[in-house]
Scaffold this motif. Structure first.
Motif, mmCIF file in Angstrom:
data_model
loop_
_atom_site.group_PDB
_atom_site.id
_atom_site.type_symbol
_atom_site.label_atom_id
_atom_site.label_comp_id
_atom_site.label_asym_id
_atom_site.label_seq_id
_atom_site.Cartn_x
_atom_site.Cartn_y
_atom_site.Cartn_z
ATOM 1 N N HIS A 111 68.114 33.888 36.453
ATOM 2 C CA HIS A 111 67.158 32.854 36.869
ATOM 3 C C HIS A 111 67.911 31.676 37.472
ATOM 4 O O HIS A 111 67.595 31.225 38.569
ATOM 5 N N TYR A 160 65.960 36.694 43.780
ATOM 6 C CA TYR A 160 65.737 36.743 42.330
ATOM 7 C C TYR A 160 65.881 38.177 41.822
ATOM 8 O O TYR A 160 66.555 38.438 40.825
ATOM 9 N N TYR A 164 68.678 39.813 39.359
ATOM 10 C CA TYR A 164 68.177 40.516 38.189
ATOM 11 C C TYR A 164 68.809 41.913 38.086
ATOM 12 O O TYR A 164 69.204 42.346 37.014
#
Length: 167
Positions: A111, A160, A164
């Motif tokens: 994040h 993102y 991840y």
């Protein structure tokens, strides 16, 4: 770790810019195949900077990659001082730098890395755009701002998900 975040943002922004610059000077075939030598560069840079193991099988794979690119693209252009070829190689190296710096940041929350990297990319892009263009290139209207916000949101989501997946 701000240094690695800055490098990651610089490489993330540099890869597509260098790719497009390469397209302005040489054929798509050359740019595409030279750019996709990036797995070989990732391997080499990972061995140098991350201490990844090197074995004969990996060296043979890198050799086959380089030989394949050499035979597929125009060898006469690869060994010339063609700016397109140079930009394509730089694009591949930039992509490899993006992967290596992202791996270096793997101990941090994806994040945080995604948000900080995207914010730094926006800052870098804004500074470079202001330095290159003296006047606004597009009309500032609600439609243009909305379109740019939508594109930014999709790019942020892609980034993102990328971080991840590295986690």
């Amino acid at each position: 770790e701000l240094f690695f975040l800055f490098l990651n943002a610089l490489f993330s922004m540099g890869t597509p810019v260098l790719f497009v610059l390469a397209l302005s000077y040489t054929s798509l075939t050359n740019v595409y195949f030279i750019h996709y030598t990036m797995p070989a560069w990732v391997f080499i840079l990972a061995a140098i900077f991350l201490g990844e193991s090197i074995n004969t099988k990996k060296i043979a794979a890198v050799g086959a990659t380089v030989a394949g690119i050499f035979f597929i693209s125009s060898p006469s252009q690869i060994f010339s001082a063609n700016p397109g070829v140079i930009f394509a190689f730089l694009s591949a190296l930039s992509f490899a730098g993006d992967i290596i710096t992202a791996r270096e940041l793997k101990n941090y929350s994806y994040h945080a890395v995604s948000i900080y990297s995207n914010a730094l990319q926006l800052l870098l892009f804004s500074v470079v755009s202001l330095a290159i263009f003296n006047k606004p290139v597009i009309d500032i209207s609600l439609i243009n701002v909305g379109f740019l916000a939508l594109v930014g949101a999709f790019l942020g989501l892609a980034s993102y998900l990328y971080y991840y997946s590295l986690q």
